[in-house]
Each structure stands twice: as structure tokens, then as C-alpha cells.
Design an enzyme around this catalytic site. Structure first.
Site, mmCIF file in Angstrom:
data_model
loop_
_atom_site.group_PDB
_atom_site.id
_atom_site.type_symbol
_atom_site.label_atom_id
_atom_site.label_comp_id
_atom_site.label_asym_id
_atom_site.label_seq_id
_atom_site.Cartn_x
_atom_site.Cartn_y
_atom_site.Cartn_z
ATOM 1 N N HIS A 199 0.175 -15.683 26.198
ATOM 2 C CA HIS A 199 0.450 -16.681 24.944
ATOM 3 C C HIS A 199 -0.656 -17.254 24.640
ATOM 4 O O HIS A 199 -1.292 -18.265 25.512
ATOM 5 C CB HIS A 199 1.890 -17.372 25.086
ATOM 6 C CG HIS A 199 2.888 -16.771 25.603
ATOM 7 N ND1 HIS A 199 3.171 -16.477 26.856
ATOM 8 C CD2 HIS A 199 4.192 -16.497 24.704
ATOM 9 C CE1 HIS A 199 4.524 -15.665 26.882
ATOM 10 N NE2 HIS A 199 4.982 -15.717 25.843
ATOM 11 N N LYS A 222 3.774 -8.443 26.798
ATOM 12 C CA LYS A 222 4.058 -9.138 25.665
ATOM 13 C C LYS A 222 3.069 -9.857 25.432
ATOM 14 O O LYS A 222 2.385 -10.789 26.323
ATOM 15 C CB LYS A 222 5.373 -10.099 26.061
ATOM 16 C CG LYS A 222 5.700 -11.068 24.895
ATOM 17 C CD LYS A 222 6.759 -12.299 25.479
ATOM 18 C CE LYS A 222 7.170 -13.172 24.248
ATOM 19 N NZ LYS A 222 7.994 -14.173 24.683
ATOM 20 N N GLN A 262 9.206 -18.675 14.618
ATOM 21 C CA GLN A 262 10.367 -17.905 15.149
ATOM 22 C C GLN A 262 11.474 -17.722 13.970
ATOM 23 O O GLN A 262 11.861 -18.830 13.406
ATOM 24 C CB GLN A 262 10.860 -18.259 16.381
ATOM 25 C CG GLN A 262 11.779 -17.377 17.096
ATOM 26 C CD GLN A 262 12.166 -17.997 18.414
ATOM 27 O OE1 GLN A 262 12.793 -18.964 18.701
ATOM 28 N NE2 GLN A 262 11.596 -17.180 19.552
#
Length: 230
Positions: free
Chosen positions: A120, A147, A213
Site C-alpha cells: 500500500h 494486492k 472506498q
């Protein structure tokens, strides 16, 4: 139409709060992510029993935007315990100590759980070469899935993240690649149809666990509109 999974991410103080908050939207989720770093006492067993969905457990450290402030050994111990309790997916950061990461991967293998190795970037979106290097590191780590999440400040950065999906597809490596931030919101939907393994949604507009989000209701509405036949 082929697409990735929809994962609802939940940050709550205990198992009872997780269960109560997820139940109203459970039918909209393919996977439920439980943020152990938000729980006062990490406890997964009641969630496994009460929620009829595969559970993904994450214990995000402060050094990667999470809440966990203890030792790395303790953090990985909690993830191993969650896998033992029945979690079907477990997330571990690429920057985690390699020996600790390998220990978790071994524990997950023993229980038939799938490991997501994640990265991230809350500051921006690295160059394409850096993103591709990250992808190759994830694949070499023994992960079942990767991810890669960055922060997009413009459309070019959002497109750069989505482009990583193409390389992952060539490698036959399941990857979730999308961007946080307002310019990155579209990537959360688009990645589902570009080979993305999974995208993440919030319980509602007020309980997002990452910038930009979408709520699961909003995301499902977009999916329905996109998949409608003329």
C-alpha cells in the site's frame, strides 16, 4: 461476464460488533475482511460461525497505514491464530520480515487458507517499473494472490495501476490492483473486469477503511448497471 470478488471490509472493536455490522449487507459480499488491528481483543471464531462467507483477516501495522502498534511477532501470531480458527484468506504486507511472512504462509498452507501479499502506498503512485518490480516480488514470495494499492492524484496514475493487471494476467498470478483517492475510485470497479482478483468495499459511506472506498451497496449497484444486457 467474468469479474473478481467483492470483499466488504470491516473495522470493529470486537466479534459481536463485526457480526452485527456485516449481517445487513452480507448478501452483497463474496468475502468479508476483518481488520484485526481494529479489534480490542482479536477473536475470529464467533465470526466464522456466524457469517456464511469466506473470511479474510488483516492485521495492518501502523507502518503501512493500520492500527496495530505491537511487535511484529505478536502481529503475525494473531494472524496465524485467525487462520487456525478458520479464516480462508490472510493478508500479509510485502514489507513484513521475510521469515515472519514465511511462517504465516506455512501456517496458511497447513489449513488450506490463501495468502494475499500486499503493498500500500498512501503517498502516491510509483513509476510503472516500480509497480512491476513489486508484482514480481509478490509472486516470488509464495503468495497465492497479490494486492497492489496506491494513491492516485490524477487519471494517468489510475491508469498506471490498472496496467499492472495486464502483466499479472501474463504471469497467471491473481492480483488486486487499484488506487485510493478520488481519481482512483473508478479503478475499484474497473479492476474487477480487467483481471482483478478482488476489490474492497465499505459497509456504508461512513465506515470506509481506505480513502476513496465505495460502499458495498454503491459498488453492487454499479456492477448491476454495468452487467445489464440491452
Amino acid at each position: 461476464m467474468d469479474r473478481g470478488l467483492v470483499c466488504v471490509s470491516v473495522a470493529a472493536v470486537d466479534a459481536a460488533a463485526v457480526i452485527a455490522s456485516v449481517r445487513p449487507v452480507l448478501s452483497l459480499a463474496d468475502v468479508v475482511e476483518i481488520r484485526l488491528d481494529a479489534m480490542l481483543v482479536p477473536q475470529i471464531e464467533p465470526c466464522v460461525a456466524a457469517l456464511d462467507r469466506p473470511l479474510l483477516v488483516t492485521n495492518r501495522p501502523r507502518w503501512e497505514g493500520g492500527l496495530f502498534a505491537g511487535s511484529e511477532a505478536e502481529r503475525v501470531d494473531q494472524l496465524c491464530a485467525a487462520v487456525q480458527a478458520g479464516a480462508r484468506y490472510v493478508d500479509i504486507e510485502l514489507r513484513t520480515n521475510a521469515a515472519l511472512r514465511s511462517r504465516l504462509i506455512g501456517a496458511a498452507r497447513d489449513r488450506g487458507a490463501r495468502v494475499i501479499v500486499s503493498s500500500h502506498d498512501f503517498a502516491g503512485t510509483p513509476p510503472a517499473a516500480t509497480l512491476l518490480a513489486t508484482l514480481h516480488q509478490m509472486r516470488a514470495s509464495g503468495a497465492d494472490l497479490g494486492k497492489i494499492v496506491t494513491t492516485a492524484t490524477n487519471a494517468d496514475e489510475a491508469l498506471r495501476v490498472l496496467a499492472v493487471q495486464g502483466e499479472a494476467k501474463t504471469l497467471h498470478f491473481p492480483l488486486s490492483a487499484f488506487a485510493m483517492g478520488e481519481p482512483g475510485r473508478i479503478t475499484r470497479l474497473a479492476s474487477l473486469y480487467l483481471g482483478g482478483a478482488m476489490t474492497y468495499a465499505s459497509l456504508d459511506e461512513h465506515q470506509a477503511t481506505a480513502p476513496g472506498q465505495l460502499s458495498v451497496c454503491h459498488l453492487r449497484a454499479l456492477i448491476t448497471l454495468f452487467e445489464q444486457r440491452p
